[in-house]
Write a protein that holds these residues in place. Structure first.
Motif, PDB file in Angstrom:
ATOM      1  N   PHE A  44       0.929  -1.254  -0.005  1.00 52.10           N
ATOM      2  CA  PHE A  44      -0.107  -0.038  -0.095  1.00 52.10           C
ATOM      3  C   PHE A  44       1.004   1.476  -0.068  1.00 52.10           C
ATOM      4  O   PHE A  44       0.596   2.076  -0.662  1.00 52.10           O
ATOM      5  N   PHE A  48       0.756   4.107  -2.665  1.00 44.86           N
ATOM      6  CA  PHE A  48       0.555   5.299  -2.620  1.00 44.86           C
ATOM      7  C   PHE A  48       1.684   6.551  -3.100  1.00 44.86           C
ATOM      8  O   PHE A  48       1.222   7.417  -3.575  1.00 44.86           O
ATOM      9  N   THR A 204       2.040   4.612 -12.867  1.00 49.04           N
ATOM     10  CA  THR A 204       0.700   4.427 -12.225  1.00 49.04           C
ATOM     11  C   THR A 204      -0.040   3.183 -12.617  1.00 49.04           C
ATOM     12  O   THR A 204      -0.675   2.462 -12.027  1.00 49.04           O
ATOM     13  N   ILE A 208      -0.836  -0.359 -10.678  1.00 47.33           N
ATOM     14  CA  ILE A 208      -2.352  -0.564 -10.435  1.00 47.33           C
ATOM     15  C   ILE A 208      -2.178  -2.155 -10.767  1.00 47.33           C
ATOM     16  O   ILE A 208      -2.896  -3.030 -10.213  1.00 47.33           O
ATOM     17  N   ASN A 213      -5.716  -6.781  -6.591  1.00 48.09           N
ATOM     18  CA  ASN A 213      -6.945  -6.594  -5.659  1.00 48.09           C
ATOM     19  C   ASN A 213      -6.663  -6.664  -4.166  1.00 48.09           C
ATOM     20  O   ASN A 213      -7.395  -7.176  -3.401  1.00 48.09           O
ATOM     21  N   LEU A 215      -5.359  -4.303  -1.912  1.00 48.42           N
ATOM     22  CA  LEU A 215      -5.674  -3.268  -1.038  1.00 48.42           C
ATOM     23  C   LEU A 215      -7.134  -3.436  -0.394  1.00 48.42           C
ATOM     24  O   LEU A 215      -7.930  -3.830  -1.632  1.00 48.42           O
ATOM     25  N   THR A 216      -7.350  -2.723   0.363  1.00 45.90           N
ATOM     26  CA  THR A 216      -8.388  -2.686   1.260  1.00 45.90           C
ATOM     27  C   THR A 216      -9.073  -1.284   0.410  1.00 45.90           C
ATOM     28  O   THR A 216      -8.663  -0.456  -0.018  1.00 45.90           O
ATOM     29  N   MET A 217     -10.612  -1.327   0.633  1.00 50.72           N
ATOM     30  CA  MET A 217     -11.217   0.030   0.363  1.00 50.72           C
ATOM     31  C   MET A 217     -10.630   1.194   0.887  1.00 50.72           C
ATOM     32  O   MET A 217     -10.778   2.393   0.332  1.00 50.72           O
ATOM     33  N   GLU A 219      -7.644   1.723   2.030  1.00 49.64           N
ATOM     34  CA  GLU A 219      -6.333   1.986   1.627  1.00 49.64           C
ATOM     35  C   GLU A 219      -6.455   2.605   0.214  1.00 49.64           C
ATOM     36  O   GLU A 219      -5.778   3.690  -0.166  1.00 49.64           O
ATOM     37  N   TRP A 220      -7.421   2.176  -0.716  1.00 53.64           N
ATOM     38  CA  TRP A 220      -7.742   3.024  -2.036  1.00 53.64           C
ATOM     39  C   TRP A 220      -8.141   4.318  -1.794  1.00 53.64           C
ATOM     40  O   TRP A 220      -8.191   5.179  -2.463  1.00 53.64           O
ATOM     41  N   ILE A 223      -5.214   6.544  -0.967  1.00 53.72           N
ATOM     42  CA  ILE A 223      -4.873   6.681  -2.345  1.00 53.72           C
ATOM     43  C   ILE A 223      -5.421   7.882  -3.162  1.00 53.72           C
ATOM     44  O   ILE A 223      -4.706   8.607  -3.535  1.00 53.72           O
ATOM     45  N   GLY A 224      -6.626   7.768  -3.262  1.00 56.77           N
ATOM     46  CA  GLY A 224      -7.721   8.792  -4.032  1.00 56.77           C
ATOM     47  C   GLY A 224      -7.567  10.174  -3.278  1.00 56.77           C
ATOM     48  O   GLY A 224      -7.188  11.052  -4.076  1.00 56.77           O
TER      49      GLY A 224
END
Length: 274
Positions: A44, A48, A204, A208, A213, A215-217, A219-220, A223-224
């Motif tokens: 992660f 990031f 990037t 990705i 898959n 990473l957890t929601m 963690e995403w 990142i967002g």
């Protein structure tokens, strides 16, 4: 969660402030994360650090939209042709980074994403920046991308590959390369900005695809959030930096790199960081 958001804010601020100046944004994030510790999940954290850089780079797209998009409103036919020709040079210049990135990305992350490498590179390229600015300048300089040849653009792209080692700075590598190859300081900086668009987009996408898959929601989400914040902070920096280099040289960044690098080396060898 609130503490993670605060850490993301700080790291994004560091990224936005350092992405375009020749001091290494990745190196700074590695250093700052030594003290903040964003997460124990290395996958992660590495993702990031790479992905939010694209947010910063996209600020270039917005800031220079008319200059990089051939069909932007107000562009003449000749300007459109010039922009298309510019993108041909940029695509050719990015080829070395694509080839080497695909081949060595995993090795570089495993061996060189650490404070010691960053510290050494900060000092080395700091000295190089100062040397570039103190050497005797050539009278003739290439002042526009239109004047750049394909081999020259490819040469700058090869210099950009040096930035795969964290602490180097992508902008420092391309600016140093551009200046050594005959570009004036402002053009070398602008070309560095434009070259970063496909470079970081590719980096990037590669990241990705590699992480899949895992990473957890949450963690995403982080990142967002970092992606958006980096865009905002970087956009605020572009004009200030471009105005600065039109009147000043890069020596101050060289001295800053050397001082920071020495401090980090002392912290590393005394065991404060690892």
């Amino acid at each position: 969660m609130i503490f993670s958001i605060i850490k993301v804010f700080i790291l994004s601020l560091v990224e936005g402030l350092t992405e375009f100046v020749p001091v290494s944004s990745t190196g700074h994030m590695i250093i700052v994360d030594q003290f903040l510790k964003l997460s124990d999940n290395k996958v992660f954290v590495d993702a990031f650090k790479i992905i939010i850089q694209l947010g910063a780079i996209l600020s270039v797209v917005v800031y220079y939209w008319k200059k990089i998009f051939p069909f932007a409103k107000g562009n003449t036919k000749q300007e459109r042709m010039d922009i298309i020709a510019m993108w041909i040079k940029i695509v050719i210049a990015v080829i070395p980074a694509v080839i080497l990135g695909l081949k060595f990305d995993d090795i570089i992350e495993e061996k060189f994403f650490n404070s010691l490498t960053v510290s050494i590179m900060l000092v080395f390229y700091g000295i190089l920046l100062i040397w570039i600015e103190t050497r005797k300048k050539k009278e003739e300089k290439i002042k526009s991308i239109k004047e750049m040849t394909i081999p020259l653009a490819l040469g700058v792209g090869l210099f950009q590959c040096l930035a795969m080692i964290p602490g180097t700075s992508r902008s420092a590598a391309t600016i140093i390369g551009g200046v050594l190859l005959g570009l004036n300081r402002v053009l070398a900086t602008e070309f560095s900005f434009f070259l970063a668009i496909p470079t970081m987009l590719g980096a990037t996408l590669l990241k990705i695809v590699k992480i899949g898959n895992v990473l957890t929601m949450e963690e995403w989400f982080l990142i967002g959030l970092g992606f958006v914040l980096s865009f905002v902070f970087a956009y605020a920096v572009i004009k200030v930096f471009m105005d600065y280099i039109k009147k000043h040289d890069f020596k101050v960044f060289g001295y800053y790199r050397i001082i920071l690098g020495i401090i980090m080396l002392l912290l590393f060898f005394t065991g404060v960081i690892k």
